[in-house]
Scaffold this motif. Sequence first.
Motif, PDB file in Angstrom:
ATOM      1  N   LEU A  37      12.076  -3.394   7.513  1.00  0.00           N
ATOM      2  CA  LEU A  37      10.654  -3.696   7.313  1.00  0.00           C
ATOM      3  C   LEU A  37      10.509  -5.150   6.863  1.00  0.00           C
ATOM      4  O   LEU A  37      10.939  -5.500   5.770  1.00  0.00           O
ATOM      5  CB  LEU A  37      10.065  -2.751   6.267  1.00  0.00           C
ATOM      6  CG  LEU A  37       8.621  -2.991   5.822  1.00  0.00           C
ATOM      7  CD1 LEU A  37       7.659  -2.911   7.007  1.00  0.00           C
ATOM      8  CD2 LEU A  37       8.229  -1.993   4.744  1.00  0.00           C
ATOM      9  N   GLY A  38       9.954  -5.977   7.725  1.00  0.00           N
ATOM     10  CA  GLY A  38       9.787  -7.387   7.408  1.00  0.00           C
ATOM     11  C   GLY A  38      10.702  -8.252   8.248  1.00  0.00           C
ATOM     12  O   GLY A  38      11.333  -7.791   9.196  1.00  0.00           O
ATOM     13  N   LYS A  39      10.792  -9.502   7.873  1.00  0.00           N
ATOM     14  CA  LYS A  39      11.556 -10.459   8.674  1.00  0.00           C
ATOM     15  C   LYS A  39      12.933 -10.781   8.100  1.00  0.00           C
ATOM     16  O   LYS A  39      13.836 -11.151   8.816  1.00  0.00           O
ATOM     17  CB  LYS A  39      10.753 -11.749   8.818  1.00  0.00           C
ATOM     18  CG  LYS A  39       9.471 -11.550   9.625  1.00  0.00           C
ATOM     19  CD  LYS A  39       8.673 -12.828   9.703  1.00  0.00           C
ATOM     20  CE  LYS A  39       7.443 -12.760  10.547  1.00  0.00           C
ATOM     21  NZ  LYS A  39       6.598 -11.670  10.493  1.00  0.00           N
ATOM     22  N   GLU A  40      13.119 -10.659   6.814  1.00  0.00           N
ATOM     23  CA  GLU A  40      14.386 -11.027   6.167  1.00  0.00           C
ATOM     24  C   GLU A  40      15.291  -9.808   6.026  1.00  0.00           C
ATOM     25  O   GLU A  40      15.500  -9.275   4.947  1.00  0.00           O
ATOM     26  CB  GLU A  40      14.109 -11.649   4.788  1.00  0.00           C
ATOM     27  CG  GLU A  40      13.309 -12.927   4.848  1.00  0.00           C
ATOM     28  CD  GLU A  40      14.064 -14.037   5.565  1.00  0.00           C
ATOM     29  OE1 GLU A  40      15.283 -14.182   5.343  1.00  0.00           O
ATOM     30  OE2 GLU A  40      13.429 -14.755   6.363  1.00  0.00           O
ATOM     31  N   ILE A  41      15.860  -9.376   7.155  1.00  0.00           N
ATOM     32  CA  ILE A  41      16.663  -8.158   7.205  1.00  0.00           C
ATOM     33  C   ILE A  41      18.026  -8.491   7.815  1.00  0.00           C
ATOM     34  O   ILE A  41      18.126  -9.357   8.679  1.00  0.00           O
ATOM     35  CB  ILE A  41      15.974  -7.076   8.078  1.00  0.00           C
ATOM     36  CG1 ILE A  41      14.519  -6.854   7.656  1.00  0.00           C
ATOM     37  CG2 ILE A  41      16.747  -5.772   8.080  1.00  0.00           C
ATOM     38  CD1 ILE A  41      14.331  -6.294   6.288  1.00  0.00           C
ATOM     39  N   ASP A  42      19.066  -7.780   7.398  1.00  0.00           N
ATOM     40  CA  ASP A  42      20.389  -7.897   8.005  1.00  0.00           C
ATOM     41  C   ASP A  42      20.410  -7.102   9.314  1.00  0.00           C
ATOM     42  O   ASP A  42      21.194  -6.165   9.483  1.00  0.00           O
ATOM     43  CB  ASP A  42      21.461  -7.347   7.053  1.00  0.00           C
ATOM     44  CG  ASP A  42      21.551  -8.109   5.752  1.00  0.00           C
ATOM     45  OD1 ASP A  42      21.893  -9.295   5.808  1.00  0.00           O
ATOM     46  OD2 ASP A  42      21.280  -7.508   4.692  1.00  0.00           O
ATOM     47  N   SER A  43      19.540  -7.455  10.240  1.00  0.00           N
ATOM     48  CA  SER A  43      19.294  -6.617  11.416  1.00  0.00           C
ATOM     49  C   SER A  43      20.504  -6.459  12.321  1.00  0.00           C
ATOM     50  O   SER A  43      20.734  -5.367  12.852  1.00  0.00           O
ATOM     51  CB  SER A  43      18.097  -7.137  12.208  1.00  0.00           C
ATOM     52  OG  SER A  43      18.309  -8.476  12.601  1.00  0.00           O
ATOM     53  N   SER A  71       2.260  -1.444   8.807  1.00  0.00           N
ATOM     54  CA  SER A  71       1.396  -0.759   9.778  1.00  0.00           C
ATOM     55  C   SER A  71       2.189  -0.254  10.984  1.00  0.00           C
ATOM     56  O   SER A  71       1.744   0.666  11.671  1.00  0.00           O
ATOM     57  CB  SER A  71       0.262  -1.684  10.228  1.00  0.00           C
ATOM     58  OG  SER A  71       0.782  -2.823  10.880  1.00  0.00           O
ATOM     59  N   ALA A  72       3.366  -0.802  11.236  1.00  0.00           N
ATOM     60  CA  ALA A  72       4.186  -0.361  12.367  1.00  0.00           C
ATOM     61  C   ALA A  72       5.007   0.891  12.029  1.00  0.00           C
ATOM     62  O   ALA A  72       5.590   1.504  12.921  1.00  0.00           O
ATOM     63  CB  ALA A  72       5.120  -1.482  12.796  1.00  0.00           C
ATOM     64  N   LEU A  73       5.057   1.269  10.761  1.00  0.00           N
ATOM     65  CA  LEU A  73       5.912   2.385  10.354  1.00  0.00           C
ATOM     66  C   LEU A  73       5.497   3.728  10.946  1.00  0.00           C
ATOM     67  O   LEU A  73       6.351   4.559  11.235  1.00  0.00           O
ATOM     68  CB  LEU A  73       5.966   2.485   8.826  1.00  0.00           C
ATOM     69  CG  LEU A  73       6.709   1.367   8.119  1.00  0.00           C
ATOM     70  CD1 LEU A  73       6.576   1.528   6.599  1.00  0.00           C
ATOM     71  CD2 LEU A  73       8.171   1.334   8.517  1.00  0.00           C
ATOM     72  N   ASP A  74       4.208   3.957  11.127  1.00  0.00           N
ATOM     73  CA  ASP A  74       3.741   5.244  11.652  1.00  0.00           C
ATOM     74  C   ASP A  74       4.367   5.524  13.012  1.00  0.00           C
ATOM     75  O   ASP A  74       4.910   6.604  13.247  1.00  0.00           O
ATOM     76  CB  ASP A  74       2.218   5.267  11.721  1.00  0.00           C
ATOM     77  CG  ASP A  74       1.666   6.655  12.008  1.00  0.00           C
ATOM     78  OD1 ASP A  74       2.313   7.658  11.640  1.00  0.00           O
ATOM     79  OD2 ASP A  74       0.577   6.743  12.601  1.00  0.00           O
ATOM     80  N   GLU A  98       0.819  -1.216   0.000  1.00  0.00           N
ATOM     81  CA  GLU A  98       0.000   0.000   0.000  1.00  0.00           C
ATOM     82  C   GLU A  98       0.853   1.266   0.000  1.00  0.00           C
ATOM     83  O   GLU A  98       0.332   2.370   0.082  1.00  0.00           O
ATOM     84  CB  GLU A  98      -0.935  -0.001   1.210  1.00  0.00           C
ATOM     85  CG  GLU A  98      -1.934  -1.147   1.175  1.00  0.00           C
ATOM     86  CD  GLU A  98      -2.805  -1.192   2.423  1.00  0.00           C
ATOM     87  OE1 GLU A  98      -2.833  -0.205   3.186  1.00  0.00           O
ATOM     88  OE2 GLU A  98      -3.444  -2.231   2.631  1.00  0.00           O
ATOM     89  N   PHE A  99       2.165   1.116  -0.071  1.00  0.00           N
ATOM     90  CA  PHE A  99       3.115   2.231  -0.112  1.00  0.00           C
ATOM     91  C   PHE A  99       2.976   3.173   1.088  1.00  0.00           C
ATOM     92  O   PHE A  99       3.155   4.379   0.968  1.00  0.00           O
ATOM     93  CB  PHE A  99       2.999   3.006  -1.422  1.00  0.00           C
ATOM     94  CG  PHE A  99       3.427   2.210  -2.612  1.00  0.00           C
ATOM     95  CD1 PHE A  99       4.768   2.096  -2.944  1.00  0.00           C
ATOM     96  CD2 PHE A  99       2.490   1.547  -3.395  1.00  0.00           C
ATOM     97  CE1 PHE A  99       5.171   1.354  -4.031  1.00  0.00           C
ATOM     98  CE2 PHE A  99       2.885   0.798  -4.481  1.00  0.00           C
ATOM     99  CZ  PHE A  99       4.233   0.699  -4.808  1.00  0.00           C
ATOM    100  N   TYR A 118      15.406   0.397  13.919  1.00  0.00           N
ATOM    101  CA  TYR A 118      13.999   0.167  14.224  1.00  0.00           C
ATOM    102  C   TYR A 118      13.521  -1.020  13.397  1.00  0.00           C
ATOM    103  O   TYR A 118      13.832  -1.125  12.215  1.00  0.00           O
ATOM    104  CB  TYR A 118      13.155   1.397  13.865  1.00  0.00           C
ATOM    105  CG  TYR A 118      13.587   2.666  14.551  1.00  0.00           C
ATOM    106  CD1 TYR A 118      13.008   3.062  15.748  1.00  0.00           C
ATOM    107  CD2 TYR A 118      14.582   3.477  14.003  1.00  0.00           C
ATOM    108  CE1 TYR A 118      13.397   4.244  16.373  1.00  0.00           C
ATOM    109  CE2 TYR A 118      14.980   4.639  14.619  1.00  0.00           C
ATOM    110  CZ  TYR A 118      14.388   5.018  15.804  1.00  0.00           C
ATOM    111  OH  TYR A 118      14.780   6.184  16.415  1.00  0.00           O
ATOM    112  N   SER A 119      12.755  -1.886  14.014  1.00  0.00           N
ATOM    113  CA  SER A 119      12.253  -3.064  13.318  1.00  0.00           C
ATOM    114  C   SER A 119      10.737  -2.970  13.187  1.00  0.00           C
ATOM    115  O   SER A 119      10.028  -2.740  14.170  1.00  0.00           O
ATOM    116  CB  SER A 119      12.626  -4.324  14.112  1.00  0.00           C
ATOM    117  OG  SER A 119      12.131  -5.471  13.468  1.00  0.00           O
TER     118      SER A 119
END
Length: 172
Positions: free
Chosen positions: A126-132, A153-156, A8-9, A147-148
């Motif tokens: 954003l998401g689960k497959e990240i080089d966190s 929807s968690a971005l706000d 949804e950008f 930030y994870s």
Amino acid sequence: GAVGNDSEFKRLTLTNKLIDMFSGNYEFGVSEFSGNYVNLKKFSNDTKDIKSSVSSMESKWKSNMSGTAIIKALNGGINEFETDKNSHYLVLLTDGKNTTGSLSSSKNTIINNAKEKNVKVCVIGLGKEIDSVVLDEIAEQTGCDYYSASDASALDEIYSLMGADINYNYVD
């Protein structure tokens, strides 16, 4: 445009909302990356023009190579800044693991370049497959946070926290 974990950008709408959080003598630039890095707008205080560039990414990306070139994005973004005494912030939002080169092997160079230009690298995964782990270290070593977000929807909330942190650190 690239969709990834945000069909949804929301990331674009919220990026423009983040820009609106700042008042005063701020300049913003816009870049995008997938398999390569492209600067869309050089630094400017014309927030209307900057926000238009952000919004344009919904319909067409200029970085048309596949992949997730985090090393190119960080190096390219850091190189956009002048070397001066001002505090600079680079916000990297990624929804994937680095696919070009070794992020782990490149992290010290990225950190040193950021410190040399006084750039604090704030990272949103954003998401689960990240080089966190590596991205968290880059953010922490340059004076910002990682930030994870499990989904868009968690971005706000993350953008609100990040904006408050940047504003707090900017003001003496």
